[in-house]
Design a protein around this motif. Structure first.
Motif, PDB file in Angstrom:
ATOM      1  N   GLN A  71      32.402 -74.224 -21.099  1.00  0.00           N
ATOM      2  CA  GLN A  71      33.251 -74.618 -20.372  1.00  0.00           C
ATOM      3  C   GLN A  71      34.698 -74.311 -20.659  1.00  0.00           C
ATOM      4  OE1 GLN A  71      34.048 -78.876 -20.846  1.00  0.00           O
ATOM      5  NE2 GLN A  71      34.311 -79.188 -18.870  1.00  0.00           N
ATOM      6  N   ALA A  72      35.044 -74.174 -22.136  1.00  0.00           N
ATOM      7  CA  ALA A  72      36.239 -73.962 -22.860  1.00  0.00           C
ATOM      8  C   ALA A  72      36.601 -72.285 -22.308  1.00  0.00           C
ATOM      9  CB  ALA A  72      36.107 -74.123 -24.270  1.00  0.00           C
ATOM     10  N   ASP A  73      35.624 -71.647 -22.524  1.00  0.00           N
ATOM     11  CA  ASP A  73      35.897 -70.239 -22.059  1.00  0.00           C
ATOM     12  C   ASP A  73      36.031 -70.058 -20.639  1.00  0.00           C
ATOM     13  OD1 ASP A  73      35.549 -69.437 -24.718  1.00  0.00           O
ATOM     14  OD2 ASP A  73      33.307 -68.440 -24.447  1.00  0.00           O
ATOM     15  N   ASP A 114      45.720 -69.632  -9.736  1.00  0.00           N
ATOM     16  CA  ASP A 114      46.460 -70.812 -10.341  1.00  0.00           C
ATOM     17  C   ASP A 114      45.507 -71.928 -10.835  1.00  0.00           C
ATOM     18  OD1 ASP A 114      48.073 -73.089 -11.073  1.00  0.00           O
ATOM     19  OD2 ASP A 114      49.383 -72.960  -9.259  1.00  0.00           O
ATOM     20  N   ALA A 115      45.305 -71.990 -12.082  1.00  0.00           N
ATOM     21  CA  ALA A 115      44.210 -72.960 -12.550  1.00  0.00           C
ATOM     22  C   ALA A 115      44.619 -74.285 -12.636  1.00  0.00           C
ATOM     23  CB  ALA A 115      43.508 -72.318 -13.776  1.00  0.00           C
ATOM     24  N   ALA A 116      46.014 -74.684 -12.368  1.00  0.00           N
ATOM     25  CA  ALA A 116      46.365 -76.039 -12.409  1.00  0.00           C
ATOM     26  C   ALA A 116      45.570 -76.831 -11.920  1.00  0.00           C
ATOM     27  CB  ALA A 116      47.870 -76.112 -12.187  1.00  0.00           C
ATOM     28  N   ASN A 117      44.863 -76.907 -10.787  1.00  0.00           N
ATOM     29  CA  ASN A 117      44.129 -77.818  -9.854  1.00  0.00           C
ATOM     30  C   ASN A 117      42.729 -77.540  -9.858  1.00  0.00           C
ATOM     31  OD1 ASN A 117      46.699 -79.314  -9.043  1.00  0.00           O
ATOM     32  ND2 ASN A 117      47.154 -77.381  -8.080  1.00  0.00           N
ATOM     33  N   ILE A 118      42.350 -76.906 -10.876  1.00  0.00           N
ATOM     34  CA  ILE A 118      40.968 -76.432 -10.893  1.00  0.00           C
ATOM     35  C   ILE A 118      40.194 -77.181 -11.941  1.00  0.00           C
ATOM     36  CG2 ILE A 118      39.257 -74.656 -10.881  1.00  0.00           C
ATOM     37  CD1 ILE A 118      41.104 -72.543 -10.006  1.00  0.00           C
ATOM     38  N   GLY A 119      39.146 -77.829 -11.611  1.00  0.00           N
ATOM     39  CA  GLY A 119      38.181 -78.637 -12.596  1.00  0.00           C
ATOM     40  C   GLY A 119      36.970 -77.773 -12.790  1.00  0.00           C
ATOM     41  N   VAL A 120      36.514 -77.680 -14.245  1.00  0.00           N
ATOM     42  CA  VAL A 120      35.305 -76.953 -14.544  1.00  0.00           C
ATOM     43  C   VAL A 120      34.347 -77.909 -15.327  1.00  0.00           C
ATOM     44  CG1 VAL A 120      34.434 -75.272 -16.194  1.00  0.00           C
ATOM     45  CG2 VAL A 120      36.598 -75.016 -14.857  1.00  0.00           C
ATOM     46  N   ALA A 121      33.045 -77.843 -14.746  1.00  0.00           N
ATOM     47  CA  ALA A 121      32.051 -78.513 -15.297  1.00  0.00           C
ATOM     48  C   ALA A 121      30.727 -77.775 -15.568  1.00  0.00           C
ATOM     49  CB  ALA A 121      31.519 -79.563 -14.489  1.00  0.00           C
ATOM     50  N   ALA A 133      38.673 -67.249  -8.488  1.00  0.00           N
ATOM     51  CA  ALA A 133      38.272 -67.936  -9.301  1.00  0.00           C
ATOM     52  C   ALA A 133      36.555 -67.767  -9.679  1.00  0.00           C
ATOM     53  CB  ALA A 133      38.732 -69.426  -8.899  1.00  0.00           C
ATOM     54  N   GLU A 134      36.074 -67.750  -8.547  1.00  0.00           N
ATOM     55  CA  GLU A 134      34.564 -67.546  -8.730  1.00  0.00           C
ATOM     56  C   GLU A 134      34.202 -66.499  -9.435  1.00  0.00           C
ATOM     57  OE1 GLU A 134      31.095 -66.564  -5.673  1.00  0.00           O
ATOM     58  OE2 GLU A 134      32.166 -68.363  -5.123  1.00  0.00           O
ATOM     59  N   ARG A 135      34.928 -65.407  -9.188  1.00  0.00           N
ATOM     60  CA  ARG A 135      34.486 -64.196  -9.837  1.00  0.00           C
ATOM     61  C   ARG A 135      34.900 -64.185 -11.379  1.00  0.00           C
ATOM     62  NH1 ARG A 135      31.642 -59.928  -7.170  1.00  0.00           N
ATOM     63  NH2 ARG A 135      31.600 -60.710  -5.181  1.00  0.00           N
ATOM     64  N   ALA A 136      35.926 -64.754 -11.623  1.00  0.00           N
ATOM     65  CA  ALA A 136      36.382 -64.985 -12.852  1.00  0.00           C
ATOM     66  C   ALA A 136      35.358 -65.887 -13.851  1.00  0.00           C
ATOM     67  CB  ALA A 136      37.574 -65.688 -13.028  1.00  0.00           C
ATOM     68  N   ALA A 137      34.756 -67.056 -13.357  1.00  0.00           N
ATOM     69  CA  ALA A 137      33.674 -67.765 -14.004  1.00  0.00           C
ATOM     70  C   ALA A 137      32.558 -66.669 -13.987  1.00  0.00           C
ATOM     71  CB  ALA A 137      33.364 -68.923 -13.200  1.00  0.00           C
ATOM     72  N   LEU A 138      31.989 -66.102 -13.088  1.00  0.00           N
ATOM     73  CA  LEU A 138      30.800 -65.284 -13.003  1.00  0.00           C
ATOM     74  C   LEU A 138      30.770 -64.183 -14.303  1.00  0.00           C
ATOM     75  CD1 LEU A 138      30.174 -65.116  -9.042  1.00  0.00           C
ATOM     76  CD2 LEU A 138      28.458 -66.224 -11.002  1.00  0.00           C
ATOM     77  N   ASP A 191      26.634 -77.270 -16.743  1.00  0.00           N
ATOM     78  CA  ASP A 191      25.256 -77.731 -17.146  1.00  0.00           C
ATOM     79  C   ASP A 191      24.281 -76.899 -17.300  1.00  0.00           C
ATOM     80  OD1 ASP A 191      23.130 -79.493 -17.542  1.00  0.00           O
ATOM     81  OD2 ASP A 191      23.027 -80.168 -15.191  1.00  0.00           O
ATOM     82  N   LYS A 192      23.928 -76.477 -18.435  1.00  0.00           N
ATOM     83  CA  LYS A 192      22.766 -75.489 -18.973  1.00  0.00           C
ATOM     84  C   LYS A 192      23.194 -74.342 -18.356  1.00  0.00           C
ATOM     85  CE  LYS A 192      19.265 -79.228 -19.019  1.00  0.00           C
ATOM     86  NZ  LYS A 192      17.894 -79.631 -18.431  1.00  0.00           N
ATOM     87  N   GLY A 193      24.467 -73.696 -18.625  1.00  0.00           N
ATOM     88  CA  GLY A 193      24.915 -72.531 -18.005  1.00  0.00           C
ATOM     89  C   GLY A 193      25.283 -72.439 -16.575  1.00  0.00           C
ATOM     90  N   ALA A 194      25.204 -73.598 -16.036  1.00  0.00           N
ATOM     91  CA  ALA A 194      25.774 -73.357 -14.415  1.00  0.00           C
ATOM     92  C   ALA A 194      26.932 -74.030 -14.304  1.00  0.00           C
ATOM     93  CB  ALA A 194      24.532 -74.078 -13.508  1.00  0.00           C
ATOM     94  N   VAL A 195      27.962 -73.362 -13.719  1.00  0.00           N
ATOM     95  CA  VAL A 195      29.354 -73.527 -14.086  1.00  0.00           C
ATOM     96  C   VAL A 195      29.524 -74.286 -12.378  1.00  0.00           C
ATOM     97  CG1 VAL A 195      31.756 -73.118 -13.684  1.00  0.00           C
ATOM     98  CG2 VAL A 195      30.013 -71.980 -15.292  1.00  0.00           C
ATOM     99  N   THR A 196      30.185 -75.503 -12.199  1.00  0.00           N
ATOM    100  CA  THR A 196      30.814 -75.933 -11.137  1.00  0.00           C
ATOM    101  C   THR A 196      32.303 -76.029 -11.062  1.00  0.00           C
ATOM    102  OG1 THR A 196      28.613 -77.325 -10.732  1.00  0.00           O
ATOM    103  CG2 THR A 196      30.672 -78.021  -9.460  1.00  0.00           C
ATOM    104  N   LEU A 197      32.893 -75.436  -9.988  1.00  0.00           N
ATOM    105  CA  LEU A 197      34.334 -75.471  -9.812  1.00  0.00           C
ATOM    106  C   LEU A 197      34.644 -76.465  -8.767  1.00  0.00           C
ATOM    107  CD1 LEU A 197      34.905 -71.651  -9.991  1.00  0.00           C
ATOM    108  CD2 LEU A 197      35.055 -72.851 -11.742  1.00  0.00           C
ATOM    109  N   THR A 198      35.584 -77.301  -9.167  1.00  0.00           N
ATOM    110  CA  THR A 198      36.100 -78.276  -8.258  1.00  0.00           C
ATOM    111  C   THR A 198      37.664 -78.293  -8.243  1.00  0.00           C
ATOM    112  OG1 THR A 198      36.206 -80.021  -9.813  1.00  0.00           O
ATOM    113  CG2 THR A 198      34.101 -79.722  -8.501  1.00  0.00           C
TER     114      THR A 198
END
Length: 217
Positions: free
Chosen positions: A8-10, A22-29, A50-55, A31-38
């Motif tokens: 999550q920190a990464d 602009d990550a100011a309004n993006i939340g990250v969770a 944003a999706e590509r950056a996480a992937l 769970d077992k390697g699966a990332v949820t962006l809100t």
């Protein structure tokens, strides 16, 4: 397997590092390697970035993108303006047969339809549209119908996978069915899976690529 808190920190750091986001309004969770962006972003292109950056991060197995687009007041566009911009962009893009693709716009959501000979042409049209101001989302319904079908497409794709340095082709195999390619096996990251899918989609005669590749960091 990396700890979810570390991952999550990464992801948070990577979103802050990515200049297209602009990550100011993006939340990250995580769970077992699966990332949820809100949260929300300013453009559809930013949502996709944003999706590509996480992937692309090591240890990320999947991304659920729940971001929504909230356009600033100075970036809103009427559907007719968006449709005109799409028409002009398609006509000037040499990679896309603009006469073969039609776009409809409803409240900022774009639907692409038509028939093309190559998978990359459909993907190019999708990429072009999502970068336009005012676009809230894209539904790509363009159908790939190649003019020529090559019987040795499986051999050509396998050769292409072995040529590319970022792909460990020893852990990948594929099945084909009249232009429909399915990738099987294991990869070390989403980036490797994306590279394998792109290689398969570039083969002549391929109409669709499905990936059943498993990410095992």
């Amino acid at each position: 397997m990396r700890l979810d808190k570390e991952l999550q920190a990464d992801v948070i750091r990577e979103l802050a590092w990515e200049p297209k986001v602009d990550a100011a309004n993006i939340g990250v969770a995580v769970d077992k390697g699966a990332v949820t962006l809100t949260g929300h972003v300013n453009t559809y292109a930013e949502l996709f970035a944003a999706e590509r950056a996480a992937l692309r991060l090591y240890g990320v197995l999947a991304v659920a993108n729940e971001l929504v687009v909230k356009l600033p007041s100075d970036r809103t566009r009427d559907d007719s303006d968006i449709a005109l911009a799409i028409s002009n962009q398609l006509e000037w893009n040499a990679a896309i047969p603009h006469e073969a693709i039609k776009a409809t716009v409803t409240h900022g959501w774009v639907t692409l339809e038509g028939h093309v000979d190559w998978a990359y042409q459909s993907e190019a049209a999708d990429k072009l549209v999502r970068g336009l101001i005012g676009v809230m989302g894209v539904a790509n319904r363009v159908i790939v119908k190649p003019a020529v079908h090559y019987k040795d497409v499986k051999v050509k794709i396998t050769e292409a996978l072995h040529r590319q340095a970022q792909i460990d082709a020893r852990r990948i195999w594929l099945t084909t069915d009249d232009g429909h390619v399915t990738l099987h096996g294991h990869v070390s990251s989403w980036s490797e899976a994306a590279a394998a899918r792109k290689a398969a989609a570039s083969a002549p005669g391929v109409t669709r690529v499905d990936s059943l590749l498993t990410i095992t960091p």
